[in-house]
Each structure stands twice: as structure tokens, then as C-alpha cells.
Motif scaffolding. Sequence first.
Motif, PDB file in Angstrom:
ATOM      1  N   ALA A   1       0.839  -1.204   0.000  1.00 18.36           N
ATOM      2  CA  ALA A   1       0.000   0.000   0.000  1.00 18.36           C
ATOM      3  C   ALA A   1       0.876   1.256   0.000  1.00 18.36           C
ATOM      4  N   VAL A   2       1.978   1.203   0.757  1.00 25.12           N
ATOM      5  CA  VAL A   2       2.884   2.360   0.788  1.00 25.12           C
ATOM      6  C   VAL A   2       3.492   2.568  -0.598  1.00 25.12           C
ATOM      7  N   ILE A   3       3.943   1.498  -1.201  1.00 23.21           N
ATOM      8  CA  ILE A   3       4.597   1.584  -2.512  1.00 23.21           C
ATOM      9  C   ILE A   3       3.616   2.061  -3.586  1.00 23.21           C
ATOM     10  N   LEU A   4       2.368   1.678  -3.424  1.00 26.05           N
ATOM     11  CA  LEU A   4       1.328   2.088  -4.370  1.00 26.05           C
ATOM     12  C   LEU A   4       1.220   3.616  -4.422  1.00 26.05           C
ATOM     13  N   GLY A   5       1.502   4.252  -3.300  1.00 23.12           N
ATOM     14  CA  GLY A   5       1.425   5.711  -3.226  1.00 23.12           C
ATOM     15  C   GLY A   5       2.541   6.409  -3.999  1.00 23.12           C
ATOM     16  N   GLY A   6       3.525   5.669  -4.483  1.00 23.64           N
ATOM     17  CA  GLY A   6       4.612   6.271  -5.258  1.00 23.64           C
ATOM     18  C   GLY A   6       5.753   6.737  -4.379  1.00 23.64           C
ATOM     19  N   VAL A   7       6.750   7.362  -5.004  1.00 19.76           N
ATOM     20  CA  VAL A   7       7.971   7.716  -4.273  1.00 19.76           C
ATOM     21  C   VAL A   7       7.720   8.844  -3.272  1.00 19.76           C
ATOM     22  N   ARG A   8       7.045   9.904  -3.725  1.00 18.84           N
ATOM     23  CA  ARG A   8       6.855  11.047  -2.817  1.00 18.84           C
ATOM     24  C   ARG A   8       5.751  10.814  -1.798  1.00 18.84           C
ATOM     25  N   LYS A   9       4.582  10.470  -2.299  1.00 17.51           N
ATOM     26  CA  LYS A   9       3.430  10.339  -1.386  1.00 17.51           C
ATOM     27  C   LYS A   9       3.474   9.048  -0.588  1.00 17.51           C
ATOM     28  N   GLY A  10       4.112   8.031  -1.116  1.00 18.06           N
ATOM     29  CA  GLY A  10       4.184   6.750  -0.418  1.00 18.06           C
ATOM     30  C   GLY A  10       5.452   6.648   0.417  1.00 18.06           C
ATOM     31  N   ILE A  11       6.579   6.468  -0.273  1.00 19.72           N
ATOM     32  CA  ILE A  11       7.841   6.182   0.427  1.00 19.72           C
ATOM     33  C   ILE A  11       8.331   7.373   1.261  1.00 19.72           C
ATOM     34  N   GLU A  12       8.397   8.553   0.617  1.00 21.99           N
ATOM     35  CA  GLU A  12       8.994   9.716   1.300  1.00 21.99           C
ATOM     36  C   GLU A  12       8.160  10.104   2.530  1.00 21.99           C
ATOM     37  N   ARG A  13       6.856  10.163   2.341  1.00 19.99           N
ATOM     38  CA  ARG A  13       6.001  10.588   3.450  1.00 19.99           C
ATOM     39  C   ARG A  13       6.008   9.554   4.587  1.00 19.99           C
ATOM     40  N   THR A  14       5.881   8.286   4.227  1.00 24.53           N
ATOM     41  CA  THR A  14       5.828   7.239   5.263  1.00 24.53           C
ATOM     42  C   THR A  14       7.115   7.221   6.076  1.00 24.53           C
ATOM     43  N   ASN A  15       8.251   7.320   5.393  1.00 25.86           N
ATOM     44  CA  ASN A  15       9.523   7.288   6.117  1.00 25.86           C
ATOM     45  C   ASN A  15       9.675   8.483   7.047  1.00 25.86           C
ATOM     46  N   LYS A  16       9.148   9.629   6.599  1.00 27.71           N
ATOM     47  CA  LYS A  16       9.238  10.822   7.450  1.00 27.71           C
ATOM     48  C   LYS A  16       8.554  10.550   8.797  1.00 27.71           C
ATOM     49  N   TYR A  17       7.363   9.981   8.750  1.00 31.52           N
ATOM     50  CA  TYR A  17       6.639   9.695   9.990  1.00 31.52           C
ATOM     51  C   TYR A  17       7.303   8.565  10.785  1.00 31.52           C
ATOM     52  N   LEU A  18       7.628   7.481  10.069  1.00 27.02           N
ATOM     53  CA  LEU A  18       8.176   6.317  10.783  1.00 27.02           C
ATOM     54  C   LEU A  18       9.506   6.647  11.451  1.00 27.02           C
ATOM     55  N   MET A  19      10.378   7.361  10.746  1.00 30.27           N
ATOM     56  CA  MET A  19      11.701   7.646  11.315  1.00 30.27           C
ATOM     57  C   MET A  19      11.610   8.608  12.495  1.00 30.27           C
ATOM     58  N   SER A  20      10.699   9.581  12.401  1.00 28.71           N
ATOM     59  CA  SER A  20      10.551  10.503  13.536  1.00 28.71           C
ATOM     60  C   SER A  20      10.065   9.718  14.747  1.00 28.71           C
ATOM     61  N   ALA A  21       9.076   8.832  14.533  1.00 31.04           N
ATOM     62  CA  ALA A  21       8.534   8.046  15.643  1.00 31.04           C
ATOM     63  C   ALA A  21       9.617   7.145  16.226  1.00 31.04           C
ATOM     64  N   LEU A  22      10.396   6.512  15.350  1.00 25.92           N
ATOM     65  CA  LEU A  22      11.452   5.613  15.825  1.00 25.92           C
ATOM     66  C   LEU A  22      12.454   6.336  16.707  1.00 25.92           C
ATOM     67  N   ALA A  23      12.890   7.517  16.249  1.00 27.85           N
ATOM     68  CA  ALA A  23      13.917   8.260  16.987  1.00 27.85           C
ATOM     69  C   ALA A  23      13.419   8.602  18.388  1.00 27.85           C
ATOM     70  N   ILE A  24      12.180   9.063  18.468  1.00 27.19           N
ATOM     71  CA  ILE A  24      11.652   9.465  19.777  1.00 27.19           C
ATOM     72  C   ILE A  24      11.476   8.249  20.691  1.00 27.19           C
ATOM     73  N   LEU A  25      10.850   7.199  20.144  1.00 24.51           N
ATOM     74  CA  LEU A  25      10.525   6.044  20.983  1.00 24.51           C
ATOM     75  C   LEU A  25      11.767   5.314  21.478  1.00 24.51           C
ATOM     76  N   ILE A  26      12.786   5.197  20.621  1.00 22.74           N
ATOM     77  CA  ILE A  26      13.961   4.429  21.046  1.00 22.74           C
ATOM     78  C   ILE A  26      14.681   5.176  22.179  1.00 22.74           C
ATOM     79  N   VAL A  27      14.758   6.494  22.079  1.00 27.78           N
ATOM     80  CA  VAL A  27      15.407   7.270  23.150  1.00 27.78           C
ATOM     81  C   VAL A  27      14.616   7.101  24.451  1.00 27.78           C
ATOM     82  N   PHE A  28      13.317   7.134  24.344  1.00 32.86           N
ATOM     83  CA  PHE A  28      12.447   6.962  25.508  1.00 32.86           C
ATOM     84  C   PHE A  28      12.733   5.609  26.190  1.00 32.86           C
ATOM     85  N   ILE A  29      12.803   4.549  25.384  1.00 29.19           N
ATOM     86  CA  ILE A  29      13.027   3.227  25.983  1.00 29.19           C
ATOM     87  C   ILE A  29      14.446   3.112  26.548  1.00 29.19           C
ATOM     88  N   VAL A  30      15.433   3.723  25.876  1.00 26.28           N
ATOM     89  CA  VAL A  30      16.807   3.672  26.404  1.00 26.28           C
ATOM     90  C   VAL A  30      16.851   4.321  27.781  1.00 26.28           C
TER      91      VAL A  30
END
Length: 451
Positions: free
Chosen positions: A159-188
Motif C-alpha cells: 500500500a505504501v509503494i502504491l502511493g509512489g515515491v513522494r506520497k508513499g515512500i517519502e512521506r511514510t519514512n518521514k513519519y516512521l523515522m521521527s517516531a522511531l527516533a523518539i521512541l527508542i530514546v524513551f526506551i533507552v
Amino acid sequence: MKTSAKARDSFKSNLGVILALIGSAIGLGNLWRFPYLVGTNGGAAFIVIYLLCIVFLCMPIMVCEFVIGRRSQANAFRAFEKLRPNSAWKHTGLLAVITCVILLSFYVVVGGWTIDYFVKSLRMVFTPQTDYEGVFNSMVSSSAENIFYTVLFLAVSAAVILGGVRKGIERTNKYLMSALAILIVFIVVYSMTLPGAKAGLNFLFKPDFSKVTFRVALNALGQGFLSLSIGCGAIMTYASYASKKDNLLKTTTVTTISDTLFALLAGMAILPAVFSAGMNPGEGAGLAFISLPYVFAGMPFGKLLSILFYFILFAAALSSAISLLETIVAFLKEESNTERHRAVLLSFAVIVVFAVLCALSFGVLSGFKIFGLTFFDFFDYISSNICLAIGALLISVFAGWKISKEDFYDEITSGGKYKIPKWLLGTLRVFVRYIAPLVVAIIIINSLIGV
Ligand code: PFF
């Protein structure tokens, strides 16, 4: 030569490229393979070797993938054909795409487990009395449950790939990476405050040089390839969507540093918690899906941590899986000159078949072996241990010997836009031409003869 009539997809910004590359790099490899490898291969001594491998071997090869992808502006297969027309080099591109198919087929099974455990955490089924080994075994051996979550994970990736490079991959990674950075620091931070956390940190960081052998160096390099997504055309594909103006060296350096930092943070989040519960870190699936839920269940706020942890695992797996899927989709889309949605559908159909075989490896197909390994283990072994290294070797030979020095430098400096010291360019080229191919060839020979 077949080319798409429409303009090629591209990332909107350099930050988009960087986050997508980091998304590809940060994955299951960081979260459950790296901490365990460090602990069992000499602690800080392993980290030193790993860093050397990353800087002197993995990064130069990553630069090569970037050069090939961005210069050709094509999918992994067409890239080689464009830069060296009518040569056998296109088979390297084909190998890369096949590697992605193999890697993705077992990766989505584990991705499915992350959703399954996320759902179980939300439903709060984990208690200190739960039989965790039993829960894990019943999940993987239940064909219906395993297949359901595997297909669900693959469907989300598609479904992400269906959205294409900008709307699918670029946007999804922006959200996922921000969430990852915050959550991992919290758990550490949380993990560090647990009683007995020090033992976990000791396991991770205490150097034990007596454990350092040739095998350890091989493990470090293999982990470097897997962790940085090198050798299967994923970086090449993302690079082909990058702007000619992007600073290639900066992009690869930021990606590498982020991936390594995340791996260390993952170790600092997981191991203190495991040790504080008086457990030993097991490898891979055992650590993430058997020890950790038990550890969480016994901790204050454990239910919340468990939800967060499986979300992190899911997000990391998803951002990696989409880079593998996009490499396959870009190949099908451009080579058969078809629409993105058709290419996504076809890739989905192919992967689903192999993935189901991998998922069933724990149940009805557990007796079916290839070279003594189940489908799942076989796909894992040949992709992580052999295909990535062969791909990395061919990529560095191609970039070092088949792309002229002028073109190589031109691409790295974006046509002279970035002033990069001559000594750095020269050193990089020496590594790409001689050192990386030699060392990687030794690794492959050793993996094949099983030293
Ligand atoms: N880098 C991913 C991890 O560490 O789990 C694995 C991976 C993803 C390898 C994408 C290759 C790839 F193209």
C-alpha cells in the motif's frame, strides 16, 4: 531500450532521500541481530571492528551504489545496462532484484510477527505467568495465524509503494523515522534506570579482545552489509530518485551514522532490560519474541513498553521492507513499461507465494529441507550471507573498473558543485577498486566453504 513514457518518480527533498535510506537501513538487523552479535563477539572489541568495516568497506560500496543509481537514473537492472550497454553486467542488476525477492520473502514473515505481537500487546495478553515460548511456537506453527499476519504486513508495504515515491515512500519514512527516533530514546532512558542495567551495558560494551577471531571479523562485515542494505540494489533504486544536486557523500555519511547509532541505542534499550530480569539474551527471534515480552510483563509500565517496542519493531521492519519492494517494483515497472499499480500487484503476487512457503516452514512444511535448511532458514542464509556479499563485490568492481575515474568523481562532486579534497576522492577510489573487492571476495569464499 524500453523507457517509461512518463517522467520518472523522484524524491522531493534531500531530507526525503536521507530518511528513506535510513528507513531502509534501520530494520530487524539493528534491533535483534546487532545487540546479540556484539554481546557474543567480544563486546566493544566487536564494535571497533564493526566500525572499521563500516567506514572502510561498507561506506565506499554504498557510495558506489549511489553513484550507479543516480548516474543511470534507472532501476537496478537497467542501471548496469545503461552505464555498460550490451555487456553481461546487467546480470548483476538481475541478481540484485532476485536478492530482494529472497530477502523480502522471509523478512515479511518476521514483519508479520511484529504486527501479531503488537496486537497481542494491545490486547494485553502478556502476563508474568504466560508461557512465552508456547505463545511464540503456537503463533509460528499455526498456518492460518502466520500466513494472515505475513500477508497483512506485505499488503501494508504494498500500500505504501502504491502511493509512489513522494506520497508513499517519502512521506511514510518521514513519519516512521521521527517516531522511531523518539521512541527508542524513551526506551533507552527507561532501560537505564532499571536495577541491574549495568550488566546489560557490560555485555554490550565491555571489550573482550580474546574473542576476536577471523570469524568475528566476517560476522562484523556481514552485519554491515545487511544493516546498511548494501548489495541488493535498494540503495541504487533510491539513489536513482535523488536529485543530481544532492551531496552524495553527505547523504551516505548521515545514513551510515544514523544506522550505527540506532543499532547501539537498540542494544542499550534491550540488553539492560533483559539482564535486569535475570535472563540471558538469546539470538534473534528468541530474544525479540520470547525473552522480551516476558521481561516487559514483569516491569512497571511494562504493558505500555511492550506496545511501544513492537511498534518500533514493526516500523523498522516496514521501512526496510518497502525499500526491498520498491527495488522489485521499479524493475518490473520500467522493464515491462507498465503502470506502478500493475507492477505492485505482480510483485505482491510473486512475494506472497515465497513468503507463504517461508511462513509454513514452522508448521506443515517444517520437514521440507533444502540443503538441510527449511525454506525460511535457507532464504535467510543465502540472502544475508551470500547474495548480499556477491552483490556488494560486483557493485564495487563495476564502479571501480567500469566507470571512468572522471565520471566517478563527477558524480560524487555533483559535477564539481561540491569541493571534495583530491586525497579523499583518490583514497575512496583505491578502496573501491582494490581493497573492498579483495576483502569481500575473501568473505564470500569463507562463507561458501563454511569456515
Ligand atoms: N537493513 C535492513 C536491516 O537492518 O534489517 C535489512 C535490509 C533492508 C537489507 C533492505 C537490504 C535491503 F535492501
